[in-house]
Motif scaffolding. Structure first.
Motif, mmCIF file in Angstrom:
data_model
loop_
_atom_site.group_PDB
_atom_site.id
_atom_site.type_symbol
_atom_site.label_atom_id
_atom_site.label_comp_id
_atom_site.label_asym_id
_atom_site.label_seq_id
_atom_site.Cartn_x
_atom_site.Cartn_y
_atom_site.Cartn_z
ATOM 1 N N ARG A 122 0.851 -1.189 0.000
ATOM 2 C CA ARG A 122 0.000 0.000 0.000
ATOM 3 C C ARG A 122 0.885 1.236 0.000
ATOM 4 O O ARG A 122 2.122 1.122 0.010
ATOM 5 N N GLN A 123 0.250 2.388 -0.043
ATOM 6 C CA GLN A 123 1.004 3.627 0.069
ATOM 7 C C GLN A 123 1.742 3.656 1.415
ATOM 8 O O GLN A 123 1.140 3.476 2.471
ATOM 9 N N TRP A 124 3.052 3.861 1.367
ATOM 10 C CA TRP A 124 3.814 3.970 2.597
ATOM 11 C C TRP A 124 3.597 5.342 3.228
ATOM 12 O O TRP A 124 3.402 6.335 2.531
ATOM 13 N N THR A 125 3.644 5.369 4.554
ATOM 14 C CA THR A 125 3.358 6.584 5.302
ATOM 15 C C THR A 125 4.542 6.937 6.194
ATOM 16 O O THR A 125 5.516 6.184 6.308
ATOM 17 N N LEU A 145 15.173 -5.219 2.107
ATOM 18 C CA LEU A 145 13.791 -5.005 1.676
ATOM 19 C C LEU A 145 13.457 -6.013 0.579
ATOM 20 O O LEU A 145 13.991 -5.941 -0.529
ATOM 21 N N ALA A 146 12.585 -6.953 0.896
ATOM 22 C CA ALA A 146 12.252 -8.034 -0.030
ATOM 23 C C ALA A 146 11.580 -7.498 -1.288
ATOM 24 O O ALA A 146 10.776 -6.564 -1.243
ATOM 25 N N HIS A 147 11.942 -8.113 -2.421
ATOM 26 C CA HIS A 147 11.372 -7.815 -3.751
ATOM 27 C C HIS A 147 10.863 -6.368 -3.867
ATOM 28 O O HIS A 147 9.669 -6.114 -4.040
ATOM 29 N N ILE A 148 11.784 -5.438 -3.808
ATOM 30 C CA ILE A 148 11.446 -4.017 -3.757
ATOM 31 C C ILE A 148 10.698 -3.565 -5.006
ATOM 32 O O ILE A 148 9.920 -2.589 -4.974
ATOM 33 N N GLU A 149 10.875 -4.279 -6.110
ATOM 34 C CA GLU A 149 10.231 -3.867 -7.357
ATOM 35 C C GLU A 149 8.709 -3.966 -7.297
ATOM 36 O O GLU A 149 8.009 -3.374 -8.117
ATOM 37 N N ARG A 150 8.175 -4.693 -6.323
ATOM 38 C CA ARG A 150 6.722 -4.885 -6.246
ATOM 39 C C ARG A 150 5.983 -3.704 -5.605
ATOM 40 O O ARG A 150 4.750 -3.638 -5.689
ATOM 41 N N PHE A 151 6.694 -2.786 -4.978
ATOM 42 C CA PHE A 151 6.031 -1.785 -4.148
ATOM 43 C C PHE A 151 5.938 -0.398 -4.771
ATOM 44 O O PHE A 151 5.124 0.410 -4.338
ATOM 45 N N ARG A 152 6.754 -0.139 -5.767
ATOM 46 C CA ARG A 152 6.790 1.214 -6.320
ATOM 47 C C ARG A 152 5.434 1.655 -6.873
ATOM 48 O O ARG A 152 5.046 2.826 -6.742
ATOM 49 N N LYS A 153 4.683 0.723 -7.424
ATOM 50 C CA LYS A 153 3.410 1.090 -8.053
ATOM 51 C C LYS A 153 2.370 1.567 -7.039
ATOM 52 O O LYS A 153 1.407 2.239 -7.408
ATOM 53 N N TYR A 154 2.544 1.232 -5.771
ATOM 54 C CA TYR A 154 1.598 1.667 -4.737
ATOM 55 C C TYR A 154 1.909 3.077 -4.226
ATOM 56 O O TYR A 154 1.096 3.653 -3.493
ATOM 57 N N GLN A 155 3.053 3.615 -4.617
ATOM 58 C CA GLN A 155 3.498 4.891 -4.052
ATOM 59 C C GLN A 155 3.095 6.057 -4.960
ATOM 60 O O GLN A 155 3.882 6.545 -5.762
ATOM 61 N N LYS A 156 1.850 6.494 -4.817
ATOM 62 C CA LYS A 156 1.400 7.650 -5.588
ATOM 63 C C LYS A 156 2.132 8.908 -5.128
ATOM 64 O O LYS A 156 2.427 9.804 -5.917
ATOM 65 N N ASP A 157 2.410 8.956 -3.824
ATOM 66 C CA ASP A 157 3.281 9.983 -3.248
ATOM 67 C C ASP A 157 4.609 9.296 -2.942
ATOM 68 O O ASP A 157 4.683 8.444 -2.053
ATOM 69 N N ILE A 158 5.653 9.647 -3.681
ATOM 70 C CA ILE A 158 6.917 8.911 -3.550
ATOM 71 C C ILE A 158 7.838 9.494 -2.479
ATOM 72 O O ILE A 158 8.969 9.034 -2.331
ATOM 73 N N ILE A 160 7.820 9.272 0.822
ATOM 74 C CA ILE A 160 8.214 8.308 1.845
ATOM 75 C C ILE A 160 9.108 7.225 1.240
ATOM 76 O O ILE A 160 10.075 6.780 1.869
ATOM 77 N N TRP A 161 8.763 6.798 0.033
ATOM 78 C CA TRP A 161 9.638 5.857 -0.692
ATOM 79 C C TRP A 161 11.058 6.398 -0.733
ATOM 80 O O TRP A 161 12.017 5.688 -0.387
ATOM 81 N N ASN A 162 11.207 7.641 -1.121
ATOM 82 C CA ASN A 162 12.546 8.234 -1.217
ATOM 83 C C ASN A 162 13.237 8.289 0.140
ATOM 84 O O ASN A 162 14.446 8.021 0.241
ATOM 85 N N GLU A 163 12.490 8.619 1.186
ATOM 86 C CA GLU A 163 13.082 8.685 2.519
ATOM 87 C C GLU A 163 13.556 7.317 2.988
ATOM 88 O O GLU A 163 14.628 7.192 3.594
ATOM 89 N N ILE A 164 12.753 6.296 2.724
ATOM 90 C CA ILE A 164 13.149 4.944 3.133
ATOM 91 C C ILE A 164 14.369 4.483 2.351
ATOM 92 O O ILE A 164 15.288 3.859 2.911
ATOM 93 N N MET A 165 14.425 4.803 1.068
ATOM 94 C CA MET A 165 15.573 4.404 0.263
ATOM 95 C C MET A 165 16.855 5.130 0.677
ATOM 96 O O MET A 165 17.962 4.684 0.348
ATOM 97 N N GLN A 166 16.713 6.231 1.404
ATOM 98 C CA GLN A 166 17.889 6.939 1.901
ATOM 99 C C GLN A 166 18.404 6.354 3.219
ATOM 100 O O GLN A 166 19.513 6.694 3.659
ATOM 101 N N LEU A 167 17.607 5.478 3.842
ATOM 102 C CA LEU A 167 18.066 4.768 5.026
ATOM 103 C C LEU A 167 19.080 3.694 4.613
ATOM 104 O O LEU A 167 19.144 3.307 3.438
ATOM 105 N N PRO A 168 19.883 3.191 5.569
ATOM 106 C CA PRO A 168 20.848 2.139 5.218
ATOM 107 C C PRO A 168 20.181 0.775 5.058
ATOM 108 O O PRO A 168 20.400 -0.161 5.836
#
Length: 245
Positions: A122-125, A145-158, A160-168
């Motif tokens: 779902r959309q990450w918050t 992060l398991a099979h990360i390619e499956r989640f991008r389509k749920y992120q209409k607002d990216i 949080i996606w970007n913030e999580i990807m900036q974590l180690p």
């Protein structure tokens, strides 16, 4: 070469249904050059208890080991118990409050502080971001992060996606995704954007979700050259050895 995401253990989740399928899947891993396999059945905190899960996982694993080394029809590499190598783990589905869980480290990949985390579909918050960040900081765990390619389509607002990807965190890509033009395009762009990845087959059986490590690696090699495989193998080896350097 390592496969960090599999559902090979028999009868414990929606993966392998029996020991014969399991043996065929492991033989496929060997045939494709994999010599380090992480066994990661699903764990859902809302449905299961960590202690019971670990007991079931151990029983399934013991059965596999017993069968493998008594089966003369398998690859001769099974006569040497150092090859292939297995590590027990779990694909842990995200749940609120998991950063405070006292059992989370028990679900890490065997001999490591590395956790395979399946994010929510779902959309990450902001709450999701904070939970992932707290797991890293409070429990001092490394997150794959398991099979990360499956989640991008749920992120209409990216954002949080970007913030999580900036974590180690370590993004894991399923090798099956290269069979789809859309997911393949995402992964190629993801790598071009500077993200390091590791690979997993997420294999569940020998039919519609088989071991396909060689196909995935070939697709990456064709696009990026041998260097991308060397980078993946170096990072995978570091995680396997729990090397924090």
């Amino acid at each position: 070469m390592f496969d960090f995401h599999t559902h090979i253990l028999p009868g414990i989740d929606d993966g392998s249904k029996n020991i014969n399928i399991t043996k065929e899947m492991i033989q496929a891993e060997i045939d494709q050059g994999v010599n380090g396999i992480v066994l990661t059945p699903h764990f859902y905190a809302q449905q299961d208890d960590p202690v019971r899960f670990i007991e079931r996982r151990q029983r399934a694993y013991n059965k596999v080991i017993e069968e493998l080394y008594n089966d003369l029809t398998l690859d001769k590499k099974f006569s040497d118990q150092t090859n292939p190598k297995f590590k027990l783990g779990a694909e842990v589905y995200f749940f609120s409050g998991m950063a405070k869980s006292k059992n989370l480290s028990d679900l890490c990949i065997e001999g490591t502080e590395v956790l395979l985390l399946e994010m929510p579909f779902r959309q990450w918050t902001k709450d999701v971001y904070r939970e992932v960040k707290e797991i890293i900081e409070r429990q001092s765990l490394t997150i794959i992060l398991a099979h990360i390619e499956r989640f991008r389509k749920y992120q209409k607002d990216i954002s949080i996606w970007n913030e999580i990807m900036q974590l180690p965190v370590i993004p894991q890509i399923n090798t099956e995704c290269f069979q789809s033009w859309m997911s393949r395009r995402f992964v190629f762009k993801f790598i071009n954007d500077g993200h390091s990845i590791i690979l997993g087959t997420d294999a569940h059986n020998n039919t519609d979700r088989p071991v396909n490590m060689s196909q995935g690696r070939e697709a990456l090699k064709k696009k990026f050259g041998e260097v991308i495989l060397n980078d993946i193998d170096m990072l995978s080896d570091k995680l396997w050895r729990n090397d924090e350097s």
